[in-house]
Each structure stands twice: as structure tokens, then as C-alpha cells.
Motif scaffolding. Structure first.
Motif, short mmCIF file in Angstrom:
data_model
loop_
_atom_site.label_atom_id
_atom_site.label_comp_id
_atom_site.label_asym_id
_atom_site.label_seq_id
_atom_site.Cartn_x
_atom_site.Cartn_y
_atom_site.Cartn_z
N GLY A 3 65.67 8.35 28.65
CA GLY A 3 64.50 8.62 27.82
C GLY A 3 64.86 9.57 26.69
O GLY A 3 65.78 10.37 26.79
N SER A 4 64.12 9.46 25.58
CA SER A 4 64.39 10.36 24.47
C SER A 4 63.79 11.73 24.80
O SER A 4 62.73 11.84 25.38
CB SER A 4 63.79 9.81 23.18
N PHE A 5 64.50 12.77 24.41
CA PHE A 5 64.10 14.14 24.66
C PHE A 5 63.78 14.79 23.33
O PHE A 5 64.52 14.63 22.35
CB PHE A 5 65.24 14.90 25.34
N ALA A 6 62.67 15.50 23.27
CA ALA A 6 62.31 16.22 22.06
C ALA A 6 61.43 17.40 22.44
O ALA A 6 60.73 17.37 23.47
CB ALA A 6 61.56 15.31 21.09
N VAL A 7 61.46 18.43 21.63
CA VAL A 7 60.60 19.59 21.81
C VAL A 7 59.97 19.90 20.46
O VAL A 7 60.67 20.00 19.46
CB VAL A 7 61.38 20.83 22.31
N SER A 8 58.65 20.03 20.44
CA SER A 8 57.98 20.45 19.22
C SER A 8 57.31 21.79 19.46
O SER A 8 56.76 22.04 20.53
CB SER A 8 56.97 19.40 18.75
N ALA A 14 47.34 34.05 18.05
CA ALA A 14 47.34 35.26 18.89
C ALA A 14 48.67 35.47 19.61
O ALA A 14 48.70 35.95 20.73
CB ALA A 14 46.19 35.22 19.89
N GLY A 15 49.77 35.07 18.97
CA GLY A 15 51.09 35.28 19.55
C GLY A 15 51.51 34.24 20.58
O GLY A 15 52.55 34.38 21.21
N VAL A 16 50.71 33.20 20.76
CA VAL A 16 51.02 32.16 21.75
C VAL A 16 51.79 31.03 21.08
O VAL A 16 51.33 30.43 20.11
CB VAL A 16 49.74 31.61 22.40
N ILE A 17 52.97 30.76 21.60
CA ILE A 17 53.80 29.64 21.14
C ILE A 17 53.82 28.59 22.23
O ILE A 17 54.13 28.89 23.39
CB ILE A 17 55.24 30.10 20.83
N ARG A 18 53.46 27.36 21.85
CA ARG A 18 53.50 26.25 22.80
C ARG A 18 54.65 25.34 22.43
O ARG A 18 54.77 24.90 21.29
CB ARG A 18 52.18 25.48 22.78
N LEU A 19 55.50 25.09 23.42
CA LEU A 19 56.61 24.16 23.24
C LEU A 19 56.25 22.88 23.99
O LEU A 19 56.21 22.86 25.22
CB LEU A 19 57.91 24.76 23.78
N ALA A 38 64.58 30.28 25.03
CA ALA A 38 65.09 31.63 24.80
C ALA A 38 64.92 32.05 23.35
O ALA A 38 64.55 33.19 23.07
CB ALA A 38 66.56 31.72 25.22
N ASN A 39 65.18 31.14 22.42
CA ASN A 39 65.01 31.45 21.00
C ASN A 39 63.55 31.74 20.67
O ASN A 39 63.24 32.66 19.91
CB ASN A 39 65.52 30.30 20.13
N ALA A 40 62.64 30.97 21.24
CA ALA A 40 61.21 31.20 21.00
C ALA A 40 60.79 32.55 21.58
O ALA A 40 60.01 33.28 20.96
CB ALA A 40 60.38 30.07 21.61
N ALA A 41 61.32 32.89 22.75
CA ALA A 41 60.97 34.17 23.39
C ALA A 41 61.44 35.36 22.57
O ALA A 41 60.82 36.43 22.60
CB ALA A 41 61.58 34.24 24.79
N ALA A 42 62.52 35.19 21.84
CA ALA A 42 63.10 36.29 21.07
C ALA A 42 62.41 36.52 19.73
O ALA A 42 62.66 37.53 19.07
CB ALA A 42 64.59 36.03 20.84
N GLN A 43 61.53 35.63 19.33
CA GLN A 43 60.87 35.76 18.02
C GLN A 43 59.87 36.92 18.04
O GLN A 43 59.14 37.10 19.01
CB GLN A 43 60.16 34.47 17.65
N PRO A 44 59.84 37.69 16.97
CA PRO A 44 58.88 38.80 16.90
C PRO A 44 57.44 38.28 16.87
O PRO A 44 57.16 37.22 16.32
CB PRO A 44 59.23 39.51 15.59
N LEU A 49 54.68 32.38 25.97
CA LEU A 49 55.27 31.06 25.79
C LEU A 49 54.59 30.10 26.76
O LEU A 49 54.47 30.39 27.95
CB LEU A 49 56.76 31.08 26.09
N VAL A 50 54.16 28.97 26.22
CA VAL A 50 53.55 27.92 27.03
C VAL A 50 54.44 26.69 26.91
O VAL A 50 54.69 26.21 25.80
CB VAL A 50 52.12 27.60 26.54
N ILE A 51 54.95 26.24 28.05
CA ILE A 51 55.80 25.05 28.07
C ILE A 51 54.94 23.88 28.53
O ILE A 51 54.52 23.83 29.69
CB ILE A 51 57.01 25.24 29.02
N ASP A 52 54.66 22.95 27.63
CA ASP A 52 53.76 21.84 27.91
C ASP A 52 54.59 20.62 28.32
O ASP A 52 55.34 20.05 27.53
CB ASP A 52 52.94 21.53 26.66
N LEU A 53 54.44 20.22 29.59
CA LEU A 53 55.22 19.12 30.14
C LEU A 53 54.44 17.81 30.24
O LEU A 53 54.85 16.89 30.93
CB LEU A 53 55.74 19.50 31.54
N GLU A 54 53.33 17.71 29.52
CA GLU A 54 52.47 16.53 29.64
C GLU A 54 53.22 15.22 29.39
O GLU A 54 52.95 14.22 30.04
CB GLU A 54 51.29 16.64 28.66
#
Length: 119
Positions: A3-8, A14-19, A38-44, A49-54
Motif C-alpha cells: 500500500g502507498s504510505f503518506a503523511v499529511s 491552539a498548538g495542535v498538529i495533526r498528522l 519527532a520533527n513535528a514534536a520539535a517544532q516551536p 501531536l495527534v496521529i490520525d490513523l483513519e
């Protein structure tokens, strides 16, 4: 990997990043996923961090490791970490391994069916 893998990346405010992850998380892509988180966590300015596995169809042991490494990176930077919307096999894997509660996992409910007009 079949399967193809991608992350957007999405800024939910409010400081919430969803991957939002798509495809299969296996040996071939697990290191990339761990690095992206890890890169997203390091951002000021990031507070959570919300990891969306839908849209993830398969989660191998290496994928579990990537999610755990992502959690460790988030905690190291003082960020909250949550995994949301695992479906089918992915939900089963996380439940069997006991990780649903560790990841504070939530599943978005399907919208309620609409009432018929004129009823």
C-alpha cells in the motif's frame, strides 16, 4: 509493502498538529514515520501531536515501534500525544497490545443518519 504510505500535516489551531497517516505502516516506512513525528514534536509552539490513523489499513510491529518512538519524542519535548481513529485490523492490533489507553486513543463516531424529510 503493497500500500502507498503518506503523511499529511494539519495545523488544527491552539498548538495542535495533526498528522494524518495513509496506507500501511510496516518495516519499510516505520523509520520515516518516527522521524516525521519527532520533527513535528520539535517544532516551536506545538502543544499536542495527534496521529490520525483513519486511513491506515495495516500496522506491523515496526509501526507500533514508530508510534512508541513518536510518543517518546513528544514527551521529551513536553507535548501531549494522542492516536485517533484506528480502524479494523489497526484497532485490533492496538487493543491486543494494550496501547489504546497508552496513546489516549479515541475513535471518531460515524455521523448519525439524517432523519427523513417530512417525518
Amino acid at each position: 509493502m503493497t500500500g502507498s504510505f503518506a503523511v499529511s500535516k494539519h495545523d488544527d489551531g491552539a498548538g495542535v498538529i495533526r498528522l494524518a497517516v495513509r496506507g500501511e505502516i510496516d518495516d519499510e516506512v516505520s523509520d520515516a514515520l518516527a522521524e516525521i513525528v519527532a520533527n513535528a514534536a520539535a517544532q516551536p509552539g506545538v502543544t499536542m501531536l495527534v496521529i490520525d490513523l483513519e486511513k491506515v489499513r495495516f500496522l506491523a510491529a515496526a509501526g507500533i515501534r514508530a508510534l512508541l518512538e513518536g510518543r517518546a519524542a513528544a514527551l521529551q519535548h513536553g507535548r501531549a500525544y494522542q492516536v485517533v481513529n484506528p480502524r479494523g485490523v489497526v484497532h485490533g492490533v492496538l487493543a491486543t497490545t494494550g496501547l489504546l489507553s497508552l496513546f489516549q486513543t479515541t475513535v471518531r463516531r460515524a455521523p448519525a443518519s439524517r432523519a427523513r424529510l417530512g417525518s
